[in-house]
Design an enzyme around this catalytic site. Structure first.
Site, PDB file in Angstrom:
ATOM      1  N   TYR B 129       0.891  -1.173   0.000  1.00  0.00           N
ATOM      2  CA  TYR B 129       0.000   0.000   0.000  1.00  0.00           C
ATOM      3  C   TYR B 129       0.917   1.209   0.000  1.00  0.00           C
ATOM      4  O   TYR B 129       0.715   2.158   0.722  1.00  0.00           O
ATOM      5  CB  TYR B 129      -0.825  -0.091   1.288  1.00  0.00           C
ATOM      6  CG  TYR B 129      -2.036   0.795   1.450  1.00  0.00           C
ATOM      7  CD1 TYR B 129      -3.050   0.842   0.498  1.00  0.00           C
ATOM      8  CD2 TYR B 129      -2.195   1.553   2.612  1.00  0.00           C
ATOM      9  CE1 TYR B 129      -4.177   1.622   0.699  1.00  0.00           C
ATOM     10  CE2 TYR B 129      -3.323   2.337   2.825  1.00  0.00           C
ATOM     11  CZ  TYR B 129      -4.315   2.358   1.853  1.00  0.00           C
ATOM     12  OH  TYR B 129      -5.449   3.121   2.064  1.00  0.00           O
ATOM     13  N   HIS B 134      -2.203   7.491  -3.167  1.00  0.00           N
ATOM     14  CA  HIS B 134      -3.335   6.555  -3.186  1.00  0.00           C
ATOM     15  C   HIS B 134      -3.927   6.403  -1.784  1.00  0.00           C
ATOM     16  O   HIS B 134      -5.149   6.466  -1.599  1.00  0.00           O
ATOM     17  CB  HIS B 134      -2.884   5.204  -3.726  1.00  0.00           C
ATOM     18  CG  HIS B 134      -3.884   4.099  -3.544  1.00  0.00           C
ATOM     19  ND1 HIS B 134      -5.063   4.037  -4.250  1.00  0.00           N
ATOM     20  CD2 HIS B 134      -3.897   3.019  -2.710  1.00  0.00           C
ATOM     21  CE1 HIS B 134      -5.752   2.955  -3.881  1.00  0.00           C
ATOM     22  NE2 HIS B 134      -5.066   2.323  -2.945  1.00  0.00           N
ATOM     23  N   GLU B 200      -6.498  -1.976 -10.001  1.00  0.00           N
ATOM     24  CA  GLU B 200      -5.483  -1.175  -9.311  1.00  0.00           C
ATOM     25  C   GLU B 200      -4.209  -1.258 -10.130  1.00  0.00           C
ATOM     26  O   GLU B 200      -3.704  -2.352 -10.409  1.00  0.00           O
ATOM     27  CB  GLU B 200      -5.260  -1.653  -7.872  1.00  0.00           C
ATOM     28  CG  GLU B 200      -6.453  -1.361  -6.979  1.00  0.00           C
ATOM     29  CD  GLU B 200      -6.131  -1.435  -5.481  1.00  0.00           C
ATOM     30  OE1 GLU B 200      -5.142  -2.103  -5.106  1.00  0.00           O
ATOM     31  OE2 GLU B 200      -6.877  -0.817  -4.693  1.00  0.00           O
ATOM     32  N   ASP B 234      -4.180  -5.489  -9.829  1.00  0.00           N
ATOM     33  CA  ASP B 234      -4.753  -6.072  -8.611  1.00  0.00           C
ATOM     34  C   ASP B 234      -6.265  -5.814  -8.639  1.00  0.00           C
ATOM     35  O   ASP B 234      -6.762  -4.875  -8.028  1.00  0.00           O
ATOM     36  CB  ASP B 234      -4.081  -5.404  -7.410  1.00  0.00           C
ATOM     37  CG  ASP B 234      -4.744  -5.762  -6.098  1.00  0.00           C
ATOM     38  OD1 ASP B 234      -5.284  -6.876  -6.000  1.00  0.00           O
ATOM     39  OD2 ASP B 234      -4.731  -4.915  -5.185  1.00  0.00           O
ATOM     40  N   GLN B 241     -14.992  -5.811  -0.269  1.00  0.00           N
ATOM     41  CA  GLN B 241     -13.972  -5.406   0.706  1.00  0.00           C
ATOM     42  C   GLN B 241     -14.568  -4.599   1.859  1.00  0.00           C
ATOM     43  O   GLN B 241     -14.221  -4.806   3.021  1.00  0.00           O
ATOM     44  CB  GLN B 241     -12.871  -4.597   0.014  1.00  0.00           C
ATOM     45  CG  GLN B 241     -11.704  -4.244   0.942  1.00  0.00           C
ATOM     46  CD  GLN B 241     -10.490  -3.706   0.190  1.00  0.00           C
ATOM     47  OE1 GLN B 241     -10.417  -3.793  -1.032  1.00  0.00           O
ATOM     48  NE2 GLN B 241      -9.538  -3.154   0.930  1.00  0.00           N
ATOM     49  N   TYR B 245     -13.572  -6.469   5.393  1.00  0.00           N
ATOM     50  CA  TYR B 245     -12.150  -6.237   5.705  1.00  0.00           C
ATOM     51  C   TYR B 245     -11.835  -5.970   7.175  1.00  0.00           C
ATOM     52  O   TYR B 245     -10.659  -6.002   7.560  1.00  0.00           O
ATOM     53  CB  TYR B 245     -11.575  -5.136   4.817  1.00  0.00           C
ATOM     54  CG  TYR B 245     -11.677  -3.733   5.355  1.00  0.00           C
ATOM     55  CD1 TYR B 245     -12.890  -3.085   5.391  1.00  0.00           C
ATOM     56  CD2 TYR B 245     -10.544  -3.061   5.841  1.00  0.00           C
ATOM     57  CE1 TYR B 245     -12.976  -1.794   5.876  1.00  0.00           C
ATOM     58  CE2 TYR B 245     -10.634  -1.783   6.322  1.00  0.00           C
ATOM     59  CZ  TYR B 245     -11.849  -1.148   6.341  1.00  0.00           C
ATOM     60  OH  TYR B 245     -11.936   0.122   6.838  1.00  0.00           O
ATOM     61  N   THR B 351      -1.340   0.542  -5.350  1.00  0.00           N
ATOM     62  CA  THR B 351      -1.842   1.370  -6.442  1.00  0.00           C
ATOM     63  C   THR B 351      -0.992   2.615  -6.619  1.00  0.00           C
ATOM     64  O   THR B 351      -0.699   3.322  -5.651  1.00  0.00           O
ATOM     65  CB  THR B 351      -3.297   1.774  -6.147  1.00  0.00           C
ATOM     66  OG1 THR B 351      -4.026   0.590  -5.861  1.00  0.00           O
ATOM     67  CG2 THR B 351      -3.909   2.495  -7.325  1.00  0.00           C
TER      68      THR B 351
END
Lengths: 425, 425
Positions: B129, B134, B200, B234, B241, B245, B351
């Protein structure tokens, strides 16, 4: 069902882990030999590789046992799994002819002479959170009992993908990890050895059949895909997790090691021990409902033995029937997105905790976040694992006059490296 | 550095993706042949397997190229990677002798005649990440700009382990997944096809060397372990999500598919394009600091083409230099716990978004959570991917008169199955 007696006398011992009813699958080697498939029977290993090579056992049109994992055999599917089990029952049972006994007895290797290795080659490893008692305990510690369960908990089996390269066989020594730690009262994180290293008592379900890219499988299909189960210690660095886990979940906290027991106890051996998941106040969506009982009544103990202690203390007595979600439900959920499952994949159950203090499946729960250290038999207390402690899991389903034993899942925690980047140290 | 000219004329085309400077590594097959190693040069593939078998190219004391992945070659290590590249430069360059040209030209296969396959066998896949832009965009949408970045963001590269079985090669059609969805105003979740399916834009770093169980590696060591990079889509189910998540991170939302481009562009080819991660207000802990520039200046475009549309719309123009964390930093962090890395592991960058709207690396950001749909060239708008849309990533580092091209990473989204559990449908 009662004890199936065998001409392998040690398999008939009343408290033995590996009677003819069990027949768990492992990978073993003897001095100078290579890793190959074997089946535990009493205090022996049946060298199925030797039997296959000698023309005394055939499950397929080409050999599958002379390999360092059970993956090739598992790929043959449930009918072959059943036929293999039936053949071993016939040949190792009391009814076997004298000639058959003689032929097969040459393929028995004493377990004392063998080293055991990982029984399966795993690429995909997911770890679930499928025990409501555990989720409730952890949630209560961090958010209070009213908000203990996440809103999705009763609707789907929560899980994260884990690290297959960290899966190690029972007996492997584990090194206390370093990581970024930050207590609430600290202004910035520091890089230091983990201070709250823990175990998690789990079962690992071994996936023996693949699924198609882009196609979910039902719970009933998932049940048929699971070859068997191992004990699983999901070693957990609680303080690393606290700092890292938002927003994408645990990562390095769960990557140090995952220890499994060497023998895969097959779903077929566990059939007499089926129990149901609990009655649900909140009904599951139809695609996650079980067509029948898919948990098992398996006693699970955790022992902790400090370095130099005379004996270990049993710190947890739990049971796999405590789960809220079964492995077939987990597997079905894992494929809902079209994610393809592969032969050898492993699904961790999540920490298996009962409702009493003595049945909690982690030190985090046993010591309630470190606030209530537990006592050890020989003196001393524990909030989390200390250097050179050994953690041992044992498991057994208890039949009428016999056990289906899982063997041991053991690991000793070595002290952290003084300098983790020093080489040759 | 300028263009290295080759006697393979198509490699000298001014806008070509695969000049002699590049030499990316892929797996290809031709009609009736098996999957084997090849290197792109111009519009050809150099069949290194044939050269090795013909005794014209040797990198090791046993053959490594006649395999369906580059893993065996990568395992030989950075010195071999460098020597291999130098040998190809010498043999394919203008200075090669007439005899050498003749010998090697027999090993050229037109790309038009070959099918491309996954270039690497991956067991461990982690998705990071690591782009602050992003993370800031996504965090702003959900928590406002003041709380956009998680507290740990500036201290460590956040990541989750992903699903290696879902990695597919460019061109593979992707099936819109089903999953549990629950909008904030719905009382209970429902099981339905994903309504917010997204891409992504990422780079995948391919790990070419292993690390030891229980031992972290430094950022400098991690740099040496990375063999090269691929484009990575991705695919992400945003609504799945949202519901799943908490607390363990994304699971099924990221498990449908991860598409990669077929050619691994090597770290060696990218050396002239090094750039640094940004100046940091919040200093990193020493173990995550880079000894030098470890990002690359790589232009990255995303194109969206609806079914039947005359041409694609370029919806994103971004660049890999936008990252906050580099792949060596990610890799070093991944080993802090002692987690062993393996040859073939892949680390997604996260991303890659710039600071302008036109450079955002996902539809979630481009349409700001669906509130501001983007327009397409031929008419129509998009908030998320619609059925039968094709998403294409392209990447290139731009040298003085040449490109280091990544080829394409493309995938078409098929409609969800009407009944995901129907068989033979």
């Amino acid at each position: 069902m009662s004890l199936l007696t065998s001409w392998v006398e040690s398999a008939n011992a009343p408290d033995g882990q590996f009677p003819l009813n069990n027949l768990p699958c492992g990978i073993f080697s003897t001095a100078g030999g290579r890793r190959r498939c074997g089946v535990a029977i009493g205090d022996q290993i049946l060298d199925v590789t030797a039997l296959e090579q000698g023309g005394l056992l055939s499950v397929h049109d080409h050999p599958v046992f002379d390999r360092p994992s059970w993956n090739a055999f598992m790929a043959l599917g449930p009918e072959t799994w059943r036929a293999f089990r039936a053949r071993l029952h016939a040949m190792l049972g009391k009814e076997a002819s004298q000639a058959d006994r003689q032929a097969w007895s040459g393929a028995l290797v004493p377990q004392a002479d063998a080293a055991l290795h990982l029984p399966v080659e795993t690429r995909g490893y997911a770890d679930f959170y499928g025990c409501r008692n555990h989720a409730f305990n952890v949630g209560t510690m961090f958010r209070g009992p009213e908000n203990a369960l996440p809103p999705n908990y009763l609707h789907l089996p929560i899980a994260y993908s884990g690290r297959a390269s960290s899966i190690v066989i029972s007996g492997t020594e584990i090194r206390r990890p370093w990581g970024q730690l930050k207590a609430p009262d600290e202004a910035a994180p520091r890089f230091a050895p983990c201070e709250r290293f823990d175990f998690e008592l789990e079962l690992g379900a071994i996936v023996g059949q693949p699924s198609e890219f882009g196609r979910p499988v039902s719970v009933a299909q998932a049940y048929e895909m699971i070859f068997g189960y191992v004990l699983l210690n999901d070693w957990s660095a609680r303080d690393i997790q606290t700092w890292e886990y938002q927003p994408l979940g645990p990562f390095q906290a769960k990557a140090t090691a995952n220890t499994i027991s060497p023998w895969i106890v097959t779903s077929l051996a566990l059939e007499p021990f089926h129990v149901s998941t609990p009655e649900r106040d909140t009904p599951l969506l139809p695609h996650l409902r079980e067509p029948g009982p898919m948990l098992y009544d398996i006693d699970l103990d955790v022992l902790l033995q400090p370095d130099g202690a005379q004996h270990a203390t049993t710190i947890t007595r739990s049971n796999y029937r405590e789960m809220y979600y079964s492995a077939p439900q987990n597997l079905a959920h894992h494929t809902t997105s079209g994610c393809p499952m592969e032969v050898g994949d492993m699904l961790g159950s999540g920490t298996i905790s009962g409702t009493t203090r003595q049945s909690r499946g982690s030190l985090l729960e046993l010591s309630w976040g470190g606030k209530e250290p537990i006592g050890l038999d020989g003196g001393g207390t524990r909030s989390f694992i200390e250097d050179n402690d050994t953690i041992v899991f044992r498991g057994a389903a208890r039949g009428d006059g016999y056990l289906i034993g899982f063997g041991e899942c053991a690991g000793k925690l070595l002290p952290a490296h003084a300098d983790p980047y020093a080489r040759g140290a």
